[in-house]
Write an enzyme that holds these catalytic residues in place. Structure first.
Site, PDB file in Angstrom:
ATOM      1  N   GLY A 226       5.236  11.702 -19.702  1.00  0.00           N
ATOM      2  CA  GLY A 226       5.189  12.586 -20.865  1.00  0.00           C
ATOM      3  C   GLY A 226       3.816  13.234 -20.967  1.00  0.00           C
ATOM      4  O   GLY A 226       3.094  13.367 -19.978  1.00  0.00           O
ATOM      5  N   SER A 227       3.459  13.601 -22.194  1.00  0.00           N
ATOM      6  CA  SER A 227       2.222  14.356 -22.387  1.00  0.00           C
ATOM      7  C   SER A 227       1.006  13.422 -22.445  1.00  0.00           C
ATOM      8  O   SER A 227       1.140  12.215 -22.679  1.00  0.00           O
ATOM      9  CB  SER A 227       2.326  15.157 -23.682  1.00  0.00           C
ATOM     10  OG  SER A 227       2.460  14.255 -24.753  1.00  0.00           O
ATOM     11  N   THR A 230       0.512  11.647 -25.947  1.00  0.00           N
ATOM     12  CA  THR A 230       1.446  10.525 -26.139  1.00  0.00           C
ATOM     13  C   THR A 230       1.075   9.375 -25.204  1.00  0.00           C
ATOM     14  O   THR A 230       1.144   8.204 -25.580  1.00  0.00           O
ATOM     15  CB  THR A 230       2.905  10.960 -25.898  1.00  0.00           C
ATOM     16  OG1 THR A 230       3.150  12.154 -26.623  1.00  0.00           O
ATOM     17  CG2 THR A 230       3.884   9.910 -26.350  1.00  0.00           C
ATOM     18  N   GLY A 231       0.666   9.705 -23.983  1.00  0.00           N
ATOM     19  CA  GLY A 231       0.272   8.668 -23.025  1.00  0.00           C
ATOM     20  C   GLY A 231      -0.845   7.792 -23.579  1.00  0.00           C
ATOM     21  O   GLY A 231      -0.845   6.567 -23.394  1.00  0.00           O
ATOM     22  N   GLU A 248       2.541   8.670 -16.269  1.00  0.00           N
ATOM     23  CA  GLU A 248       2.602   9.945 -15.527  1.00  0.00           C
ATOM     24  C   GLU A 248       2.480  11.040 -16.567  1.00  0.00           C
ATOM     25  O   GLU A 248       3.413  11.265 -17.346  1.00  0.00           O
ATOM     26  CB  GLU A 248       3.950  10.073 -14.804  1.00  0.00           C
ATOM     27  CG  GLU A 248       4.174   9.068 -13.712  1.00  0.00           C
ATOM     28  CD  GLU A 248       3.249   9.262 -12.526  1.00  0.00           C
ATOM     29  OE1 GLU A 248       2.579  10.306 -12.442  1.00  0.00           O
ATOM     30  OE2 GLU A 248       3.193   8.345 -11.696  1.00  0.00           O
ATOM     31  N   CYS A 282       5.410  19.270 -14.570  1.00  0.00           N
ATOM     32  CA  CYS A 282       4.035  18.770 -14.643  1.00  0.00           C
ATOM     33  C   CYS A 282       3.181  19.320 -13.509  1.00  0.00           C
ATOM     34  O   CYS A 282       2.016  19.624 -13.693  1.00  0.00           O
ATOM     35  CB  CYS A 282       4.036  17.247 -14.634  1.00  0.00           C
ATOM     36  SG  CYS A 282       5.023  16.558 -13.300  1.00  0.00           S
TER      37      CYS A 282
END
Ligand code: NAD
Length: 481
Positions: A226-227, A230-231, A248, A282
């Protein structure tokens, strides 16, 4: 006979080999029309607790199965997915928006990924073997894996976590993005007919479900895509229980085009790798650095190619490359980036256009002509069909600019001089660097990010290792002689 799915019904979450309905349901929309799609469950905390306890129970047996047993079931699952592939491909275009051809590619990749994972195995390593002692390095599964999936490649990225988690002996709970729950729920439905209960479960929920998973003491690892913001939240939340995690995250890949390329061969590849999936990948060419000697010709050729070959429209229309942006949140982000063209005074080599919403979130490609290095279109990941071209003249300086951001997912160098290109590639701080290509991936090749683009790797045996703990075993042979 492989089970047949019905893409219009979602009777419940997939828990312990059964559909478990929820009191509340929700739906996502078709991003090409704005129309609501089917109702799906919204998992409650108790649904997650139940799934975790079933996953823990199933782990006791699943972790002791042989490689061949796991591979056999994984292959049976792939056959079931393949038997339903046309329905899944249509469903993917319906919920995600991507062109049908790209949905076919995504499903095809997922099948190939799982079939390859079924052949891959971590084996014991003998570190020392003498008359006195043998020392092995062995790998053991972690337990229950929570697989948290984004909305841009829900099938490939979901199964790209599930396959390695299962093959290394873990049980897995997959959570799709609330924007794209449909295909992943159907994958769970197919898995239900093949794997023992509790081994592969799927929970659809709202925004609360992800944080519940990262906090849950019964989950041993989070595999997250994800972003970057958020990571960071996921990492902080996992720290509370010292869960393992692989992240990732976002990227802002540089493509460096040298002055010796064949422009006509290069442009179609680079333009396609800038606008594929409407820029919602991505790893795409997101900052294109072109040598000053060929800059003007390259720019004009890329504009021509994009106008003539990169068609925008519904994913079900033939020859479309740029489908709708997937959701209203992302549409607002992309719209804001397009608004900066006028606000920041960037020169647009190709204007692009945000079509009025109401009939889908359509945005036509834009190419920005040599904006300043510190402009938002260079430093931020737009995740939409808008890309900057940037002039360069000095090799050392362009590598500094390519490495100048906090992201480091992918990058590419384009040149006829392979020695030079490889030398430049080795100076780039990114998890994947391609020479004369961009966005190549394979199930047996690790991929992941440097810097803020991620922690750990997915795929390849290196990716498999992240789903395990290391256990060293020391055997002293002569102690009782
Ligand atoms: P996102 O971070 O908003 O959401 C990803 C997933 O996390 C979703 O399932 C979401 O429901 C869940 N989630 C949201 N908040 C959470 C929280 N606090 N705790 C736990 N889970 C939470 O990302 P997105 O918008 O779905 O995806 C787009 C981003 O993903 C882009 O930045 C893109 O570059 C990145 N991406 C990275 C890769 C990669 O492999 N590196 C691949 C695809 C996408």
């Amino acid at each position: 006979m492989a089970p047949k799915i019905d893409i219009t019904t979602y009777p419940g979450n997939i828990i312990n080999g059964e559909f478990v309905p929820t009191q509340t349901t929700r739906h996502s929309i078709d991003p090409a029309t704005g129309k609501p799609l089917y109702e799906v469950p919204v998992a409650r905390k108790e649904d997650l607790d139940a799934a975790v306890s079933h996953a823990r129970a199933a782990f006791k047996t699943w972790s002791k199965t042989t490689h061949e047993d796991r591979a056999k079931l994984l292959r049976a699952f792939v056959d079931a997915v393949e038997a339903n592939r046309e329905d899944l491909e249509r469903l993917l275009t319906l919920e995600q928006g991507k062109p049908l051809g790209l949905s076919q590619t995504e499903v095809g990749m997922a099948l190939h990924w799982l079939r390859t994972f079924a052949t891959m195995q971590l084996t014991d390593e003998v570190l020392e073997d003498t008359e006195e002692r043998t020392i092995y390095s062995t790998r053991v599964p972690l337990g229950v894996v929570g697989a948290i999936v984004p909305w841009n490649w829900p099938i490939l990225l979901g199964l790209g976590k599930v396959g390695p988690a299962l093959m290394t002996g873990n049980t897995v709970i997959m959570k799709p993005s609330p924007f794209t729950p449909y295909c992943d729920l159907k994958l769970g439905e197919l898995a239900m007919t093949i794997f023992p209960p509790g081994v592969f479960q799927v929970l659809s929920g709202d925004d609360e479900l992800g944080p519940w998973m990262t906090e849950h003491p019964g989950i041993n690892m989070i595999s997250f895509t994800g972003s970057i913001p958020t990571g960071k939240k996921v990492a902080a939340s996992c720290a509370k229980t010292l869960k393992r995690y692989v992240l990732e995250l976002g990227g802002n890949d540089a493509a460096i085009v040298c002055d010796d390329v064949d422009i006509e061969k290069c442009v179609p590849k680079i333009a396609t790798m800038a606008f594929l999936n409407s820029g919602q990948i991505c790893m795409l060419c997101k900052r294109i650095y072109v040598h000053e000697k060929i800059y003007d010709q390259f720019r004009d050729s890329m504009v021509e190619f994009t106008k003539n070959h990169i068609k925008t429209g519904s994913g079900f229309e033939p020859d479309v490359v740029v489908g709708p942006v997937q959701n209203s949140m992302q549409f607002e982000i992309v719209k804001d980036m397009y608004a900066q063209i006028a606000k920041s005074g960037w020169k647009a080599a190709l204007e692009g256009r945000v079509r009025e919403p109401g009939r889908g979130y359509f945005v036509e490609p834009a190419i920005i002509d040599n904006p300043p290095d510190d402009s938002r279109i260079v430093v931020e990941e737009p995740f939409g069909p808008i890309v900057p071209l940037l002039r360069w003249s000095d090799e050392e300086d362009v590598i500094r600019r390519a490495n100048g951001l906090e992201t480091g997912l992918g990058a590419s160098v384009w040149s006829r001089d392979l020695a030079r290109a490889e030398r430049m590639a080795r100076l780039i701080d990114a998890g994947s660097v391609w020479v004369n290509s961009h966005f190549d991936v394979a199930p047996d090749v690790p991929f992941g990010g440097h810097k803020e683009s991620g922690i750990g790797m997915e795929w390849g045996l290196e990716g498999f290792r992240h789903f395990t703990n290391s256990r060293s075993i020391w055997v002293w042979k002569k102690v009782f002689d």
